[in-house]
Structure formats: C-alpha cells, structure tokens
Write a protein that holds these residues in place. Sequence first.
Motif, PDB file in Angstrom:
ATOM      1  N   VAL A 105       0.834  -1.206   0.000  1.00  0.00           N
ATOM      2  CA  VAL A 105       0.000   0.000   0.000  1.00  0.00           C
ATOM      3  C   VAL A 105       0.867   1.254   0.000  1.00  0.00           C
ATOM      4  CG1 VAL A 105      -1.774   1.301   1.246  1.00  0.00           C
ATOM      5  CG2 VAL A 105      -1.943  -1.184   1.070  1.00  0.00           C
ATOM      6  N   ALA A 106       1.903   1.291   0.813  1.00  0.00           N
ATOM      7  CA  ALA A 106       2.776   2.465   0.835  1.00  0.00           C
ATOM      8  C   ALA A 106       3.413   2.694  -0.532  1.00  0.00           C
ATOM      9  CB  ALA A 106       3.849   2.296   1.911  1.00  0.00           C
ATOM     10  N   GLN A 107       3.921   1.646  -1.141  1.00  0.00           N
ATOM     11  CA  GLN A 107       4.539   1.778  -2.463  1.00  0.00           C
ATOM     12  C   GLN A 107       3.492   2.152  -3.507  1.00  0.00           C
ATOM     13  OE1 GLN A 107       8.004   1.420  -2.977  1.00  0.00           O
ATOM     14  NE2 GLN A 107       7.381   2.508  -4.802  1.00  0.00           N
ATOM     15  N   GLY A 108       2.330   1.530  -3.409  1.00  0.00           N
ATOM     16  CA  GLY A 108       1.264   1.819  -4.370  1.00  0.00           C
ATOM     17  C   GLY A 108       0.791   3.256  -4.302  1.00  0.00           C
ATOM     18  N   ILE A 109       0.591   3.766  -3.105  1.00  0.00           N
ATOM     19  CA  ILE A 109       0.149   5.156  -2.940  1.00  0.00           C
ATOM     20  C   ILE A 109       1.210   6.106  -3.488  1.00  0.00           C
ATOM     21  CG2 ILE A 109      -0.355   6.939  -1.212  1.00  0.00           C
ATOM     22  CD1 ILE A 109      -2.656   4.928  -1.619  1.00  0.00           C
ATOM     23  N   THR A 110       2.470   5.825  -3.202  1.00  0.00           N
ATOM     24  CA  THR A 110       3.555   6.645  -3.747  1.00  0.00           C
ATOM     25  C   THR A 110       3.526   6.634  -5.267  1.00  0.00           C
ATOM     26  OG1 THR A 110       4.943   6.230  -1.819  1.00  0.00           O
ATOM     27  CG2 THR A 110       6.068   6.929  -3.829  1.00  0.00           C
ATOM     28  N   ASN A 111       3.366   5.462  -5.849  1.00  0.00           N
ATOM     29  CA  ASN A 111       3.340   5.345  -7.307  1.00  0.00           C
ATOM     30  C   ASN A 111       2.171   6.099  -7.920  1.00  0.00           C
ATOM     31  OD1 ASN A 111       5.652   3.789  -7.275  1.00  0.00           O
ATOM     32  ND2 ASN A 111       4.558   1.844  -7.419  1.00  0.00           N
ATOM     33  N   VAL A 112       1.007   6.027  -7.293  1.00  0.00           N
ATOM     34  CA  VAL A 112      -0.162   6.750  -7.810  1.00  0.00           C
ATOM     35  C   VAL A 112       0.105   8.249  -7.778  1.00  0.00           C
ATOM     36  CG1 VAL A 112      -2.596   7.311  -7.415  1.00  0.00           C
ATOM     37  CG2 VAL A 112      -1.824   4.940  -7.232  1.00  0.00           C
ATOM     38  N   SER A 113       0.673   8.732  -6.698  1.00  0.00           N
ATOM     39  CA  SER A 113       0.968  10.150  -6.581  1.00  0.00           C
ATOM     40  C   SER A 113       1.936  10.605  -7.679  1.00  0.00           C
ATOM     41  CB  SER A 113       1.556  10.437  -5.206  1.00  0.00           C
ATOM     42  OG  SER A 113       1.654  11.810  -4.970  1.00  0.00           O
ATOM     43  N   LEU A 114       2.994   9.834  -7.887  1.00  0.00           N
ATOM     44  CA  LEU A 114       3.970  10.190  -8.916  1.00  0.00           C
ATOM     45  C   LEU A 114       3.387  10.072 -10.318  1.00  0.00           C
ATOM     46  CD1 LEU A 114       7.111   8.463  -7.368  1.00  0.00           C
ATOM     47  CD2 LEU A 114       6.596  10.925  -7.428  1.00  0.00           C
ATOM     48  N   LYS A 115       2.585   9.061 -10.537  1.00  0.00           N
ATOM     49  CA  LYS A 115       1.984   8.827 -11.861  1.00  0.00           C
ATOM     50  C   LYS A 115       0.998   9.935 -12.241  1.00  0.00           C
ATOM     51  CE  LYS A 115      -0.948   5.402 -14.172  1.00  0.00           C
ATOM     52  NZ  LYS A 115      -1.609   4.090 -14.007  1.00  0.00           N
ATOM     53  N   THR A 116       0.226  10.409 -11.260  1.00  0.00           N
ATOM     54  CA  THR A 116      -0.819  11.397 -11.554  1.00  0.00           C
ATOM     55  C   THR A 116      -0.386  12.823 -11.252  1.00  0.00           C
ATOM     56  OG1 THR A 116      -1.809  11.129  -9.355  1.00  0.00           O
ATOM     57  CG2 THR A 116      -2.659   9.717 -11.140  1.00  0.00           C
ATOM     58  N   ASP A 117       0.786  12.992 -10.638  1.00  0.00           N
ATOM     59  CA  ASP A 117       1.304  14.307 -10.276  1.00  0.00           C
ATOM     60  C   ASP A 117       0.342  15.060  -9.362  1.00  0.00           C
ATOM     61  OD1 ASP A 117       3.422  16.138 -10.336  1.00  0.00           O
ATOM     62  OD2 ASP A 117       2.479  17.315 -11.927  1.00  0.00           O
ATOM     63  N   LYS A 118      -0.251  14.315  -8.432  1.00  0.00           N
ATOM     64  CA  LYS A 118      -1.178  14.893  -7.458  1.00  0.00           C
ATOM     65  C   LYS A 118      -0.826  14.365  -6.077  1.00  0.00           C
ATOM     66  CE  LYS A 118      -5.177  15.206 -10.496  1.00  0.00           C
ATOM     67  NZ  LYS A 118      -6.573  14.831 -10.715  1.00  0.00           N
ATOM     68  N   PRO A 119      -1.157  15.133  -5.053  1.00  0.00           N
ATOM     69  CA  PRO A 119      -0.974  14.602  -3.699  1.00  0.00           C
ATOM     70  C   PRO A 119      -1.926  13.419  -3.464  1.00  0.00           C
ATOM     71  CG  PRO A 119      -1.329  16.989  -3.651  1.00  0.00           C
ATOM     72  CD  PRO A 119      -1.619  16.525  -5.040  1.00  0.00           C
TER      73      PRO A 119
END
Length: 168
Positions: A105-119
């Motif tokens: 979950v921690a890695q996934g949330i980080t990846n989503v943030s980086l992928k979408t350029d949103k907090p």
Amino acid sequence: MSSADKNLSVFTTEGLPDISAKKFAIVVAEWNSEVTEKLFEGAYQTLITYGAIAANIVRGNVPGSFELTLGAQWFAQRKDIDAVIALGVVIQGETKHNDYINHAVAQGITNVSLKTDKPVIFGVLTPNNMEQALERSGGVHGNKGDEAAMTAIKMLGLYSEVARGYYL
C-alpha cells in the motif's frame, strides 16, 4: 517521530492555502471500520475546518487497505480531483500479512501520486493491536485522519508555490 511522542492532530497552520475551490477524494477501507470511520471523520472535519466546501469532498469505500491503491488511482485520474486521501488500518496479527500489505500500500500510494502528479496521501495506520489503532484514530495520540487531511492541504499549497515559481 513516533505518534507515541507526538499528537497526530497537532500541526502548524501558518500559511495554509485557500482550499475553497479544491476538490478532495477520501478513499476509506471498510476493514476495521470502527477505526477507519473515525479516520474519515477526522479527515473530513479537518478539511472543512480549514476551508474546504462539503460539496467538494467525495468519498469512496474499498473493502480493505490493500485496495486503497487502486481506489486512490481511480480518483486521482479524474481531472476534477486535486488531492486524494487514502485511509485504512492494518493491524499486526499472528502472521506477516501486515508486512506485505503495508509495504504494497505504501509503495502503491507513492506510485499513484507520482503517476498522476497529485498529492495522494498515505493515511494508513500500522499498529500492533486494536488499542493502538484506537489511540491513533481520535484517542490519546490524536487522529491520523486529521494529519492526512492537513498533509493534503499543505501539499496543495506547496504545489501552488512551485507552479508560481515561488522557489526560483
């Protein structure tokens, strides 16, 4: 600093951005709902207290913390969503499931943030037991939901400053 040394609901509020036009998604894990509902209440109330409009806060439920990543991604991909807050709790049990879930979950949330350029904010408790979870969802150590919402607000403020060239 561990939450045993800090109240999760105490933070600096100087220089917060105007969030009245921002839209937030809060993704909430249904597993351990006695904890995650308190996290949601804290996050929602903090957003309202610091200027968010109730109509600009949407909620999505997912079965458990593992599903937070995909739920967060679906909301983060929407152009009308400015920030996503993912709320869950994974309590250490007799097996190592919590290690795998928490890392994913921690890695996934980080990846989503980086992928979408949103907090996309990691508001997941990782306690050893239910007592610790309750202490961190409105108990003696404050509420991780409050902290997650404030993190979203501050990240939107930082983004605005960076976009305006404030740090040049």
